[in-house]
Design a protein around this motif. Structure first.
Motif, mmCIF file in Angstrom:
data_model
loop_
_atom_site.group_PDB
_atom_site.id
_atom_site.type_symbol
_atom_site.label_atom_id
_atom_site.label_comp_id
_atom_site.label_asym_id
_atom_site.label_seq_id
_atom_site.Cartn_x
_atom_site.Cartn_y
_atom_site.Cartn_z
ATOM 1 N N SER A 120 -12.792 4.871 1.544
ATOM 2 C CA SER A 120 -12.422 6.174 2.102
ATOM 3 C C SER A 120 -10.950 6.502 1.853
ATOM 4 C CB SER A 120 -12.718 6.180 3.608
ATOM 5 O OG SER A 120 -12.282 7.372 4.187
ATOM 6 N N GLU A 121 -10.084 5.508 2.023
ATOM 7 C CA GLU A 121 -8.642 5.725 1.837
ATOM 8 C C GLU A 121 -8.310 6.078 0.393
ATOM 9 O OE1 GLU A 121 -6.932 2.604 5.216
ATOM 10 O OE2 GLU A 121 -7.349 1.908 3.170
ATOM 11 N N PHE B 206 -6.632 -0.822 -0.451
ATOM 12 C CA PHE B 206 -7.302 0.382 0.057
ATOM 13 C C PHE B 206 -8.776 0.096 0.286
ATOM 14 C CE2 PHE B 206 -3.767 1.745 -2.546
ATOM 15 C CZ PHE B 206 -3.197 2.790 -1.840
ATOM 16 N N LYS C 176 0.821 -1.224 0.000
ATOM 17 C CA LYS C 176 0.000 0.000 0.000
ATOM 18 C C LYS C 176 0.851 1.268 0.000
ATOM 19 C CE LYS C 176 -3.606 2.039 2.947
ATOM 20 N NZ LYS C 176 -4.423 1.759 4.148
ATOM 21 N N THR D 151 0.760 4.246 -2.802
ATOM 22 C CA THR D 151 0.471 5.617 -2.356
ATOM 23 C C THR D 151 1.553 6.583 -2.812
ATOM 24 O OG1 THR D 151 -0.725 4.814 -0.404
ATOM 25 C CG2 THR D 151 0.089 7.081 -0.326
ATOM 26 N N THR E 155 -9.707 9.546 -0.668
ATOM 27 C CA THR E 155 -8.873 10.636 -0.146
ATOM 28 C C THR E 155 -7.572 10.764 -0.932
ATOM 29 O OG1 THR E 155 -9.787 10.374 2.078
ATOM 30 C CG2 THR E 155 -7.660 11.488 1.900
#
Length: 203
Positions: free
Chosen positions: A89-90, A86, A42, A46, A93
């Motif tokens: 919500s993650e 993910f 992750k 990101t 965002t």
């Protein structure tokens, strides 16, 4: 001879049945974690998205998430990607912080829609596995011709959709029936169908 014929017919029926099951398995809502290839951690995804020099959200999603199916629509296609790294919500965002969308819907029925210039990004949990987040990328043209006005109006005002899709009275002029993620149904305009009762293949 008759026995051989019956065996042959039975074999053909079995093959057809297995093929039908395989097609249904590619429906976006039926995707499970086992259907996805191994993903980077992750933190790596990101960092890659945050440091991307690309300003097109569809390209960012294509570069970072595995594609699970293609939905063939009237005039254009939509692509569905997936991730287990993910939750809704993650990822929402992360994407909206990276490139601000023109419009963001509320989360309804575990689903959220982000409108970017020329494309709609829909985030939704897989119905078959809530550890899988589905990401649909659909062009304005796909949305205009295929999406159900009744469905989209639960997320955005029809007046706003008229502006985004550049069509006066879009909800009255277009009568699509599609509601995202390769769901069952066919567009009501043109000769297009969704193969297999839903999406086409696309892994």
């Amino acid at each position: 001879m008759c026995k051989k014929k019956l065996y042959y017919i039975g074999f053909l029926f079995l093959v057809m049945l297995l093929s039908a099951c395989s097609s249904r398995g590619m429906d976006g809502g039926a995707i499970t974690a086992q259907d996805l290839p191994s993903e980077p951690p992750k933190a790596d995804i990101t960092a890659t998205i945050q440091n991307s020099s690309n300003y097109e959200m569809d390209d960012i999603i294509e570069a970072n998430f595995p594609k699970v199916t293609t939905v063939e629509g009237d005039g254009s296609n939509a692509e569905v990607y997936a991730t287990t790294r993910f939750n809704l919500s993650e990822l929402s965002t992360l994407l909206t912080d990276t490139i601000k969308p023109d419009e963001i819907s509320d989360v309804k029925n575990d689903q959220q829609i982000l409108i970017y210039p020329n494309e709609f990004i829909t985030l939704r949990e897989s119905e078959a596995d809530n550890s899988v987040l589905l990401i649909e990328v659909a062009s304005d043209e796909f949305v205009r011709r295929n999406y159900s006005p009744n469905f989209l109006s639960t997320y955005f005002a029809l007046r706003l959709l008229d502006d985004v899709l550049d069509v006066d009275d879009w909800g009255k002029r277009y009568k699509g029936t599609y509601s995202g993620m390769g769901g069952l149904g066919t567009p009501s305009r043109g000769n297009t169908t969704f193969r297999g009762g839903g999406p086409g293949t696309g892994k």
